[in-house]
Design a protein around this motif. Structure first.
Motif, PDB file in Angstrom:
ATOM      1  N   GLY A   1      18.789  -4.046   7.187  1.00  0.00           N
ATOM      2  CA  GLY A   1      18.865  -3.520   8.550  1.00  0.00           C
ATOM      3  C   GLY A   1      17.868  -2.392   8.789  1.00  0.00           C
ATOM      4  N   SER A   2      18.072  -1.693   9.907  1.00  0.00           N
ATOM      5  CA  SER A   2      17.134  -0.627  10.282  1.00  0.00           C
ATOM      6  C   SER A   2      17.572   0.700   9.668  1.00  0.00           C
ATOM      7  CB  SER A   2      17.123  -0.422  11.798  1.00  0.00           C
ATOM      8  OG  SER A   2      16.986  -1.640  12.451  1.00  0.00           O
ATOM      9  N   PRO A   3      16.609   1.524   9.272  1.00  0.00           N
ATOM     10  CA  PRO A   3      16.935   2.883   8.818  1.00  0.00           C
ATOM     11  C   PRO A   3      17.545   3.725   9.949  1.00  0.00           C
ATOM     12  CG  PRO A   3      14.698   2.266   8.195  1.00  0.00           C
ATOM     13  CD  PRO A   3      15.172   1.210   9.143  1.00  0.00           C
ATOM     14  N   SER A   4      17.982   4.911   9.608  1.00  0.00           N
ATOM     15  CA  SER A   4      18.634   5.800  10.576  1.00  0.00           C
ATOM     16  C   SER A   4      17.752   6.102  11.786  1.00  0.00           C
ATOM     17  CB  SER A   4      18.963   7.141   9.919  1.00  0.00           C
ATOM     18  OG  SER A   4      19.819   6.974   8.827  1.00  0.00           O
ATOM     19  N   ASP A   5      16.443   6.058  11.575  1.00  0.00           N
ATOM     20  CA  ASP A   5      15.491   6.383  12.648  1.00  0.00           C
ATOM     21  C   ASP A   5      14.125   5.900  12.164  1.00  0.00           C
ATOM     22  OD1 ASP A   5      14.124   7.573  14.819  1.00  0.00           O
ATOM     23  OD2 ASP A   5      15.491   9.281  14.818  1.00  0.00           O
ATOM     24  N   ALA A   6      13.120   6.062  13.015  1.00  0.00           N
ATOM     25  CA  ALA A   6      11.757   5.790  12.543  1.00  0.00           C
ATOM     26  C   ALA A   6      11.448   6.768  11.418  1.00  0.00           C
ATOM     27  CB  ALA A   6      10.773   6.002  13.685  1.00  0.00           C
ATOM     28  N   LEU A   7      10.655   6.318  10.447  1.00  0.00           N
ATOM     29  CA  LEU A   7      10.197   7.270   9.430  1.00  0.00           C
ATOM     30  C   LEU A   7       8.950   7.950   9.966  1.00  0.00           C
ATOM     31  CD1 LEU A   7      11.912   5.091   7.660  1.00  0.00           C
ATOM     32  CD2 LEU A   7      10.987   6.479   5.806  1.00  0.00           C
ATOM     33  N   ILE A   8       8.834   9.231   9.683  1.00  0.00           N
ATOM     34  CA  ILE A   8       7.687   9.983  10.173  1.00  0.00           C
ATOM     35  C   ILE A   8       6.734  10.184   9.005  1.00  0.00           C
ATOM     36  CG2 ILE A   8       6.941  12.072  11.373  1.00  0.00           C
ATOM     37  CD1 ILE A   8       9.057  10.472  12.947  1.00  0.00           C
ATOM     38  N   LEU A   9       5.568   9.570   9.129  1.00  0.00           N
ATOM     39  CA  LEU A   9       4.539   9.794   8.112  1.00  0.00           C
ATOM     40  C   LEU A   9       3.669  10.946   8.579  1.00  0.00           C
ATOM     41  CD1 LEU A   9       3.415   6.142   7.335  1.00  0.00           C
ATOM     42  CD2 LEU A   9       4.550   7.719   5.770  1.00  0.00           C
ATOM     43  N   GLY A  10       3.322  11.823   7.679  1.00  0.00           N
ATOM     44  CA  GLY A  10       2.478  12.950   8.058  1.00  0.00           C
ATOM     45  C   GLY A  10       1.988  13.654   6.825  1.00  0.00           C
ATOM     46  N   THR A  11       1.303  14.775   7.030  1.00  0.00           N
ATOM     47  CA  THR A  11       0.833  15.533   5.871  1.00  0.00           C
ATOM     48  C   THR A  11       1.397  16.951   5.928  1.00  0.00           C
ATOM     49  OG1 THR A  11      -1.165  16.162   7.062  1.00  0.00           O
ATOM     50  CG2 THR A  11      -1.344  14.254   5.608  1.00  0.00           C
TER      51      THR A  11
ATOM     52  N   MET B   1      11.949   3.844   2.270  1.00  0.00           N
ATOM     53  CA  MET B   1      11.165   4.821   1.493  1.00  0.00           C
ATOM     54  C   MET B   1      10.394   4.096   0.379  1.00  0.00           C
ATOM     55  SD  MET B   1      11.506   8.166   2.177  1.00  0.00           S
ATOM     56  CE  MET B   1      12.404   9.170   3.341  1.00  0.00           C
ATOM     57  N   LYS B   2      11.095   3.189  -0.311  1.00  0.00           N
ATOM     58  CA  LYS B   2      10.457   2.447  -1.406  1.00  0.00           C
ATOM     59  C   LYS B   2       9.275   1.632  -0.873  1.00  0.00           C
ATOM     60  CE  LYS B   2      10.375   0.901  -5.700  1.00  0.00           C
ATOM     61  NZ  LYS B   2      10.189   1.780  -6.870  1.00  0.00           N
ATOM     62  N   LYS B   3       9.493   1.022   0.276  1.00  0.00           N
ATOM     63  CA  LYS B   3       8.447   0.189   0.872  1.00  0.00           C
ATOM     64  C   LYS B   3       7.179   1.008   1.176  1.00  0.00           C
ATOM     65  CE  LYS B   3       8.358  -3.522   4.248  1.00  0.00           C
ATOM     66  NZ  LYS B   3       9.067  -4.107   5.402  1.00  0.00           N
ATOM     67  N   LEU B   4       7.366   2.269   1.495  1.00  0.00           N
ATOM     68  CA  LEU B   4       6.216   3.137   1.788  1.00  0.00           C
ATOM     69  C   LEU B   4       5.547   3.651   0.514  1.00  0.00           C
ATOM     70  CD1 LEU B   4       7.675   5.243   4.748  1.00  0.00           C
ATOM     71  CD2 LEU B   4       5.948   3.430   4.886  1.00  0.00           C
ATOM     72  N   GLY B   5       6.174   3.359  -0.646  1.00  0.00           N
ATOM     73  CA  GLY B   5       5.580   3.795  -1.913  1.00  0.00           C
ATOM     74  C   GLY B   5       6.140   5.105  -2.433  1.00  0.00           C
ATOM     75  N   VAL B   6       7.263   5.548  -1.856  1.00  0.00           N
ATOM     76  CA  VAL B   6       7.828   6.851  -2.248  1.00  0.00           C
ATOM     77  C   VAL B   6       8.335   6.809  -3.695  1.00  0.00           C
ATOM     78  CG1 VAL B   6       9.814   8.384  -1.809  1.00  0.00           C
ATOM     79  CG2 VAL B   6       8.361   7.621   0.087  1.00  0.00           C
ATOM     80  N   GLU B   7       7.997   7.853  -4.453  1.00  0.00           N
ATOM     81  CA  GLU B   7       8.435   7.966  -5.859  1.00  0.00           C
ATOM     82  C   GLU B   7       9.375   9.146  -6.080  1.00  0.00           C
ATOM     83  OE1 GLU B   7       4.868   8.124  -8.230  1.00  0.00           O
ATOM     84  OE2 GLU B   7       4.145   6.213  -7.428  1.00  0.00           O
ATOM     85  N   TYR B   8       9.365  10.091  -5.124  1.00  0.00           N
ATOM     86  CA  TYR B   8      10.234  11.272  -5.227  1.00  0.00           C
ATOM     87  C   TYR B   8      10.897  11.490  -3.871  1.00  0.00           C
ATOM     88  CZ  TYR B   8       7.142  12.263  -9.167  1.00  0.00           C
ATOM     89  OH  TYR B   8       6.408  12.171 -10.325  1.00  0.00           O
ATOM     90  N   ILE B   9      12.214  11.671  -3.866  1.00  0.00           N
ATOM     91  CA  ILE B   9      12.897  12.021  -2.613  1.00  0.00           C
ATOM     92  C   ILE B   9      13.555  13.386  -2.769  1.00  0.00           C
ATOM     93  CG2 ILE B   9      14.839  11.498  -1.069  1.00  0.00           C
ATOM     94  CD1 ILE B   9      14.346   8.546  -1.496  1.00  0.00           C
TER      95      ILE B   9
ATOM     96  N   MET C   1       0.837  -1.208   0.000  1.00  0.00           N
ATOM     97  CA  MET C   1       0.000   0.000   0.000  1.00  0.00           C
ATOM     98  C   MET C   1       0.873   1.261   0.000  1.00  0.00           C
ATOM     99  SD  MET C   1      -3.001   1.017   2.663  1.00  0.00           S
ATOM    100  CE  MET C   1      -2.082   2.227   3.591  1.00  0.00           C
ATOM    101  N   THR C   2       0.490   2.248  -0.794  1.00  0.00           N
ATOM    102  CA  THR C   2       1.282   3.481  -0.814  1.00  0.00           C
ATOM    103  C   THR C   2       0.915   4.362   0.377  1.00  0.00           C
ATOM    104  OG1 THR C   2       1.503   3.453  -3.191  1.00  0.00           O
ATOM    105  CG2 THR C   2       1.772   5.584  -2.125  1.00  0.00           C
ATOM    106  N   GLU C   3       1.905   4.621   1.219  1.00  0.00           N
ATOM    107  CA  GLU C   3       1.677   5.500   2.377  1.00  0.00           C
ATOM    108  C   GLU C   3       2.005   6.944   2.038  1.00  0.00           C
ATOM    109  OE1 GLU C   3       0.484   4.714   5.274  1.00  0.00           O
ATOM    110  OE2 GLU C   3       0.786   2.571   5.553  1.00  0.00           O
ATOM    111  N   ALA C   4       3.010   7.111   1.162  1.00  0.00           N
ATOM    112  CA  ALA C   4       3.426   8.468   0.771  1.00  0.00           C
ATOM    113  C   ALA C   4       4.203   8.372  -0.523  1.00  0.00           C
ATOM    114  CB  ALA C   4       4.301   9.081   1.858  1.00  0.00           C
ATOM    115  N   LYS C   5       3.948   9.302  -1.442  1.00  0.00           N
ATOM    116  CA  LYS C   5       4.700   9.289  -2.703  1.00  0.00           C
ATOM    117  C   LYS C   5       5.936  10.186  -2.623  1.00  0.00           C
ATOM    118  CE  LYS C   5       1.157   7.969  -5.928  1.00  0.00           C
ATOM    119  NZ  LYS C   5       0.407   8.264  -7.113  1.00  0.00           N
ATOM    120  N   ILE C   6       5.937  11.048  -1.615  1.00  0.00           N
ATOM    121  CA  ILE C   6       7.049  12.000  -1.498  1.00  0.00           C
ATOM    122  C   ILE C   6       7.806  11.724  -0.204  1.00  0.00           C
ATOM    123  CG2 ILE C   6       7.681  14.451  -1.382  1.00  0.00           C
ATOM    124  CD1 ILE C   6       4.946  15.010  -2.789  1.00  0.00           C
ATOM    125  N   GLY C   7       9.107  11.573  -0.340  1.00  0.00           N
ATOM    126  CA  GLY C   7       9.963  11.348   0.831  1.00  0.00           C
ATOM    127  C   GLY C   7      10.882  12.546   1.014  1.00  0.00           C
TER     128      GLY C   7
END
Ligand SMILES: CSC[C@H]1O[C@H](OP(=O)(O)O)[C@H](O)[C@@H]1O
Ligand SMILES: Nc1ncnc2[nH]cnc12
Length: 290
Positions: free
Chosen positions: A33-43, A75-83, A1-7
């Motif tokens: 492994g683990s990313p640098s920190d938790a990813l913060i999803l928001g708007t 980021m990819k797992k969350l559905g991000v297409e632009y960083i 599922m896409t959580e966010a397209k923009i990272g």
């Protein structure tokens, strides 16, 4: 599922984004492994984004220690297409002044022993990397900077980012060598991100925040962390305004990117001969092709 397209990957001085609403922290485990920190999803103005503090929210990771693969994979797992990356950099040119912003279009790699690929273990791929930054995304970022008319901030479109290993800053001889190569700015983090994002078919661009003249300038003190931090504080607010504007643009008018099909002709290995375990590990990245 896409959580966010923009990272958004925030570097030194940008550990959180104050304008983010409806925040949810997600701890993502990856095969790397683990990313640098938790990813913060928001708007941001109702647009979903995923934010990551590159060095961790308390700045606990050296550039050499950054889990680049886990960060991009998450980021990819969350559905991000632009960083969009926000990064502190030193200037290698007189006209690129502290507090200016640069949207680079090239890199020179001076790092050592950093793993910069998702491939291997039975699958070989060679991405095209002549243009390492997505031109269209870079234009969105640069236009966002220009549209804000920030006082005392000059925008430089294009330029060469030297990615050094660190953590010590450069010697004067190195700094002058990079100047003789016509490089524009220097930092320690963006090259691996750009490469891995391209392998993951994510468009990547950098907003580089100039904090110092490195150590080559006869009329300026050599770079220190104190100097970087002082300038970052004045720039972090501007950086967030730029990100907000760029996100608005991206949500209404998402640009095409060659990055989005980077693997189409890059994989050399016949997919039916790739070991199942490798396929499974890279499933998030290879999903279109397997
Ligand atoms: C604090 S100065 C050196 C440090 O700042 C830059 O980090 P980032 O790219 O994450 O903003 C530079 O690359 C070094 O890691
Ligand atoms: N002069 C410099 N060299 C490398 N990374 C930096 N980040 C900020 N300033 C820098």
């Amino acid at each position: 599922m896409t959580e966010a397209k923009i990272g958004i990957i925030g570097g030194s001085g940008l550990y959180k984004m104050d304008a983010l609403k409806d925040i949810k922290e997600v701890h993502i485990e990856t095969p790397f492994g683990s990313p640098s920190d938790a990813l913060i999803l928001g708007t941001l103005d109702e647009v979903k984004v995923a934010f990551l503090a590159r060095h961790g929210r308390n700045h606990t990771l050296l550039p050499t220690e950054l889990p680049f693969r886990a960060n991009i994979y998450a980021m990819k797992k969350l559905g991000v297409e632009y960083i969009i990356s926000a990064s502190a950099v030193g200037s290698l040119k007189e006209e690129v002044k502290p507090l200016d912003m640069v949207v680079p279009d090239q890199f020179i790699d001076r790092t050592r022993n950093r793993i910069s690929t998702f491939f291997g273990e039975g699958i070989v791929a060679h991405i095209t990397f002549g243009e390492p930054i997505c031109k269209n995304l870079a234009q969105v970022v640069a236009d966002a900077i220009a549209s804000l008319n920030l006082p005392d901030v000059n925008l430089h479109r294009g330029g060469i980012y030297v990615c050094m290993e660190g953590p010590a800053f450069s010697t004067k001889a190195e700094s002058n060598l990079y100047r003789s190569w016509d490089a524009t700015i220097i930092g320690m983090t963006n090259l691996q991100e750009a490469k891995l994002a391209r392998e993951a078919e994510i468009a990547y661009a950098t907003m580089a925040l100039v904090t110092d003249y490195d150590c080559w300038h006869p009329d300026h003190d050599n770079v220190t962390v104190e100097m970087v931090v002082a300038n970052l504080h004045s720039n972090a607010v501007n950086a967030q305004k730029v990100i907000q504007e760029a996100v608005r643009q991206l949500s209404t008018n998402p640009p095409k990117s060659e990055a989005h099909s980077a693997l189409k002709y890059a994989i050399l290995t016949r997919l039916d001969s790739v070991p199942a375990i490798t396929k499974q590990k890279l499933a998030v990245i290879l999903q279109k092709y397997i």
